[in-house]
Scaffold this active site. Structure first.
Site, PDB file in Angstrom:
ATOM      1  N   SER A  15       0.802  -1.304   0.054  1.00 44.20           N
ATOM      2  CA  SER A  15      -0.058   0.036  -0.066  1.00 44.20           C
ATOM      3  C   SER A  15       0.703   1.349   0.091  1.00 44.20           C
ATOM      4  O   SER A  15       2.012   1.211   0.458  1.00 44.20           O
ATOM      5  CB  SER A  15      -0.935   0.041   0.976  1.00 44.20           C
ATOM      6  OG  SER A  15      -0.260  -0.185   2.427  1.00 44.20           O
ATOM      7  N   GLU A  17       1.009   5.523   0.880  1.00 42.74           N
ATOM      8  CA  GLU A  17       0.165   6.648   1.558  1.00 42.74           C
ATOM      9  C   GLU A  17       0.425   8.038   0.691  1.00 42.74           C
ATOM     10  O   GLU A  17       1.635   8.445   0.399  1.00 42.74           O
ATOM     11  CB  GLU A  17       0.532   6.586   2.951  1.00 42.74           C
ATOM     12  CG  GLU A  17      -0.006   7.696   3.654  1.00 42.74           C
ATOM     13  CD  GLU A  17       0.426   7.531   5.410  1.00 42.74           C
ATOM     14  OE1 GLU A  17       0.138   6.741   5.786  1.00 42.74           O
ATOM     15  OE2 GLU A  17       0.567   8.488   6.063  1.00 42.74           O
ATOM     16  N   ASP A 109      -2.829  15.564  15.578  1.00 45.64           N
ATOM     17  CA  ASP A 109      -2.247  16.161  16.680  1.00 45.64           C
ATOM     18  C   ASP A 109      -2.520  17.663  16.493  1.00 45.64           C
ATOM     19  O   ASP A 109      -2.116  18.341  15.010  1.00 45.64           O
ATOM     20  CB  ASP A 109      -0.460  16.274  16.244  1.00 45.64           C
ATOM     21  CG  ASP A 109      -0.195  14.745  16.249  1.00 45.64           C
ATOM     22  OD1 ASP A 109      -0.391  14.180  17.401  1.00 45.64           O
ATOM     23  OD2 ASP A 109       0.623  13.922  15.498  1.00 45.64           O
ATOM     24  N   PHE A 214      10.487  15.148  10.786  1.00 39.93           N
ATOM     25  CA  PHE A 214       8.989  14.144  11.247  1.00 39.93           C
ATOM     26  C   PHE A 214       9.586  13.196  12.192  1.00 39.93           C
ATOM     27  O   PHE A 214       8.687  13.127  13.268  1.00 39.93           O
ATOM     28  CB  PHE A 214       8.600  13.538  10.099  1.00 39.93           C
ATOM     29  CG  PHE A 214       8.325  14.216   8.715  1.00 39.93           C
ATOM     30  CD1 PHE A 214       7.851  15.388   8.853  1.00 39.93           C
ATOM     31  CD2 PHE A 214       8.583  13.483   7.639  1.00 39.93           C
ATOM     32  CE1 PHE A 214       7.584  16.324   7.786  1.00 39.93           C
ATOM     33  CE2 PHE A 214       8.332  14.139   6.261  1.00 39.93           C
ATOM     34  CZ  PHE A 214       7.695  15.707   6.293  1.00 39.93           C
ATOM     35  N   HIS A 262       3.439  -0.822   4.070  1.00 40.15           N
ATOM     36  CA  HIS A 262       2.734   0.514   3.907  1.00 40.15           C
ATOM     37  C   HIS A 262       4.155   1.497   3.558  1.00 40.15           C
ATOM     38  O   HIS A 262       4.656   1.681   4.373  1.00 40.15           O
ATOM     39  CB  HIS A 262       2.058   0.738   4.974  1.00 40.15           C
ATOM     40  CG  HIS A 262       1.180   1.922   4.660  1.00 40.15           C
ATOM     41  ND1 HIS A 262       0.132   1.999   3.807  1.00 40.15           N
ATOM     42  CD2 HIS A 262       1.128   3.342   5.241  1.00 40.15           C
ATOM     43  CE1 HIS A 262      -0.523   3.233   3.862  1.00 40.15           C
ATOM     44  NE2 HIS A 262       0.129   4.025   4.593  1.00 40.15           N
TER      45      HIS A 262
HETATM   46  P1  FAD Z   1      -4.530   7.416  20.242  1.00 38.04           P
HETATM   47  O1  FAD Z   1      -4.614   5.918  19.992  1.00 38.04           O
HETATM   48  O2  FAD Z   1      -5.641   8.297  20.717  1.00 38.04           O
HETATM   49  O3  FAD Z   1      -3.099   7.610  21.282  1.00 38.04           O
HETATM   50  C1  FAD Z   1      -2.623   8.703  21.691  1.00 38.04           C
HETATM   51  C2  FAD Z   1      -2.046   8.657  23.041  1.00 38.04           C
HETATM   52  O4  FAD Z   1      -3.135   8.773  24.207  1.00 38.04           O
HETATM   53  C3  FAD Z   1      -1.043   7.665  23.276  1.00 38.04           C
HETATM   54  O5  FAD Z   1      -0.121   8.180  23.949  1.00 38.04           O
HETATM   55  C4  FAD Z   1      -2.002   6.581  23.781  1.00 38.04           C
HETATM   56  O6  FAD Z   1      -1.317   5.552  24.769  1.00 38.04           O
HETATM   57  C5  FAD Z   1      -3.033   7.292  24.805  1.00 38.04           C
HETATM   58  N1  FAD Z   1      -4.412   6.906  25.013  1.00 38.04           N
HETATM   59  C6  FAD Z   1      -5.143   6.315  24.208  1.00 38.04           C
HETATM   60  N2  FAD Z   1      -6.312   6.015  24.646  1.00 38.04           N
HETATM   61  C7  FAD Z   1      -6.277   6.488  25.949  1.00 38.04           C
HETATM   62  C8  FAD Z   1      -7.246   6.420  26.948  1.00 38.04           C
HETATM   63  N3  FAD Z   1      -8.460   5.607  26.823  1.00 38.04           N
HETATM   64  N4  FAD Z   1      -6.749   7.003  28.071  1.00 38.04           N
HETATM   65  C9  FAD Z   1      -5.428   7.401  28.211  1.00 38.04           C
HETATM   66  N5  FAD Z   1      -4.507   7.671  27.268  1.00 38.04           N
HETATM   67  C10 FAD Z   1      -5.020   7.060  26.238  1.00 38.04           C
HETATM   68  N6  FAD Z   1      -2.203  12.715  11.921  1.00 38.04           N
HETATM   69  C11 FAD Z   1      -3.128  13.424  11.154  1.00 38.04           C
HETATM   70  O7  FAD Z   1      -3.128  14.477  11.754  1.00 38.04           O
HETATM   71  N7  FAD Z   1      -3.393  13.143   9.992  1.00 38.04           N
HETATM   72  C12 FAD Z   1      -3.190  11.801   9.284  1.00 38.04           C
HETATM   73  O8  FAD Z   1      -3.593  11.532   8.415  1.00 38.04           O
HETATM   74  C13 FAD Z   1      -2.419  10.920  10.162  1.00 38.04           C
HETATM   75  N8  FAD Z   1      -2.203   9.775   9.575  1.00 38.04           N
HETATM   76  C14 FAD Z   1      -1.434   8.687  10.311  1.00 38.04           C
HETATM   77  C15 FAD Z   1      -0.968   7.440   9.598  1.00 38.04           C
HETATM   78  C16 FAD Z   1      -0.134   6.607  10.414  1.00 38.04           C
HETATM   79  C17 FAD Z   1      -0.142   5.305   9.928  1.00 38.04           C
HETATM   80  C18 FAD Z   1       0.399   7.081  11.556  1.00 38.04           C
HETATM   81  C19 FAD Z   1       1.206   5.823  12.456  1.00 38.04           C
HETATM   82  C20 FAD Z   1       0.039   8.151  12.335  1.00 38.04           C
HETATM   83  C21 FAD Z   1      -0.705   9.259  11.441  1.00 38.04           C
HETATM   84  N9  FAD Z   1      -0.933  10.435  11.938  1.00 38.04           N
HETATM   85  C22 FAD Z   1      -1.707  11.348  11.365  1.00 38.04           C
HETATM   86  C23 FAD Z   1      -0.347  10.824  13.254  1.00 38.04           C
HETATM   87  C24 FAD Z   1      -1.300  10.719  14.737  1.00 38.04           C
HETATM   88  O9  FAD Z   1      -2.534  11.330  14.364  1.00 38.04           O
HETATM   89  C25 FAD Z   1      -0.619  10.862  15.878  1.00 38.04           C
HETATM   90  O10 FAD Z   1       0.519   9.979  16.006  1.00 38.04           O
HETATM   91  C26 FAD Z   1      -1.144  10.918  17.076  1.00 38.04           C
HETATM   92  O11 FAD Z   1      -0.534  11.882  17.998  1.00 38.04           O
HETATM   93  C27 FAD Z   1      -1.739   9.793  17.680  1.00 38.04           C
HETATM   94  O12 FAD Z   1      -2.630   9.137  16.974  1.00 38.04           O
HETATM   95  P2  FAD Z   1      -3.331   7.774  17.380  1.00 38.04           P
HETATM   96  O13 FAD Z   1      -4.423   7.667  16.578  1.00 38.04           O
HETATM   97  O14 FAD Z   1      -2.212   6.807  17.561  1.00 38.04           O
HETATM   98  O15 FAD Z   1      -3.774   8.265  19.021  1.00 38.04           O
END
Ligand code: FAD
Length: 281
Positions: A15, A17, A109, A214, A262
């Site tokens: 895939s 991105e 973020d 990054f 990916h």
């Molecule tokens: P989460 O899973 O919500 O986790 C964030 C933090 O909160 C972690 O430290 C986790 O341990 C903690 N946490 C989770 N659940 C809980 C809970 N219930 N209670 C307390 N703490 C908790 N960013 C963008 O803006 N746009 C994009 O298109 C984008 N694409 C991405 C694609 C990939 C493949 C990856 C790996 C990252 C991408 N990101 C993107 C970045 C991503 O949004 C950031 O890394 C963001 O800071 C974390 O996202 P997450 O979904 O892992 O967060």
């Protein structure tokens, strides 16, 4: 439209991105990249979303166009930042109506480092809303092999990830350079009873200066020897060398049992084409 959950397990996925282009010139470059990479028959592609303004609309338009015009599925990235429950529901309705079957649920973020505003704070909350939608979306989430920078410790990072992933179909990782980080992540998830597929995200270092930046934001460790070597090369040589090192990492990951690769394309086709050829995918 094909669900990624149905592809995984049947074959190793490949895939690519992309990110939404900022202007007309960048939009033409993305079309050209899509045309070239289409020849490699990707399993799926994905399109990131910006966290402010019309970020989600731009992602929706590109994903919808790809799903309509191309033979491979496109997955939409969807973030919590700034989103209301109604906004997410409307976007999911648009995706369902357009035949988009795959969503990557993310926290996002906030650009200024502030706390996440809106109705959702964690990606897992978005996963629940996507699961509750009548369309049978395939749902992916992000995983961070070197632990998410906002995590206070490794154990809680893995527990939150395992809980999120248990409601999703698969994860895609942040980029990393040491295959041991991926293997350890998978082992830690397995120890928590989580067996969902985790697709490694591989970043060819075509622009070392930007990728250093990054990596700094993501908490990805940069291998100094590789970066120093690539930084000293003229651009055309660098693409080949970056592709070679990314292909080597990808092969090691596939040999270790990764369900696919990916590739972060940065909207350029050259390195992804070379990596795919080197891997014979
Ligand atoms: P989460 O899973 O919500 O986790 C964030 C933090 O909160 C972690 O430290 C986790 O341990 C903690 N946490 C989770 N659940 C809980 C809970 N219930 N209670 C307390 N703490 C908790 N960013 C963008 O803006 N746009 C994009 O298109 C984008 N694409 C991405 C694609 C990939 C493949 C990856 C790996 C990252 C991408 N990101 C993107 C970045 C991503 O949004 C950031 O890394 C963001 O800071 C974390 O996202 P997450 O979904 O892992 O967060």
């Amino acid at each position: 439209m094909t669900r990624i959950a149905d592809l995984l397990g049947a074959q190793n996925t490949l895939s690519f991105e992309f990110f939404p282009p900022a202007d007309e010139v960048a939009a033409k470059q993305l079309e050209k990249t899509l045309d070239e990479l289409a020849g490699l028959s990707p399993s799926f592609v994905s399109v990131t979303c910006g966290v402010g303004g019309d970020g989600h609309d731009r992602t929706r338009d590109i994903v919808t166009d790809i799903c309509r015009d191309r033979t491979f599925p496109a997955m939409a990235h969807l973030t919590c930042v700034g989103h209301t429950r109604e906004g997410v529901a409307a976007l999911l309705d648009d995706y369902a109506a357009a035949g988009v079957a795959n969503i990557l649920a993310l926290a996002g973020d906030p650009p200024d480092g502030s706390a996440i505003s809106g109705d959702f704070h964690y990606a897992s909350e978005l996963v629940e809303v996507i699961r509750d939608h009548p369309a049978d979306f395939s749902v992916g989430v992000a995983a961070h092999p070197e632990v998410h920078p906002r995590s206070t410790n490794r154990a809680s990072d893995r527990q939150h990830l395992a809980a999120k992933l248990s409601r999703a179909d698969f994860a895609i990782t942040q980029f990393f350079f040491d295959p041991a980080d991926y293997v350890q992540l998978c082992e830690e998830l397995a120890d928590l009873g989580c067996q969902q597929p985790v697709i490694p995200g591989v970043m060819p270092v075509i622009w070392p200066k930007s990728i250093r930046r990054f990596a700094d934001m993501n908490g990805s460790t940069v291998p100094e020897d590789l970066f120093t070597r690539l930084e000293s090369m003229p651009a055309p040589d660098r693409i080949g060398a970056a592709a070679e090192s990314a292909a080597k990492l990808s092969q090691t990951l596939l040999d270790a049992g990764a369900p696919g690769i990916h590739l972060y394309t940065l909207n350029r086709p050259e390195a992804s084409t070379q990596i795919t050829e080197l891997l014979n995918l």
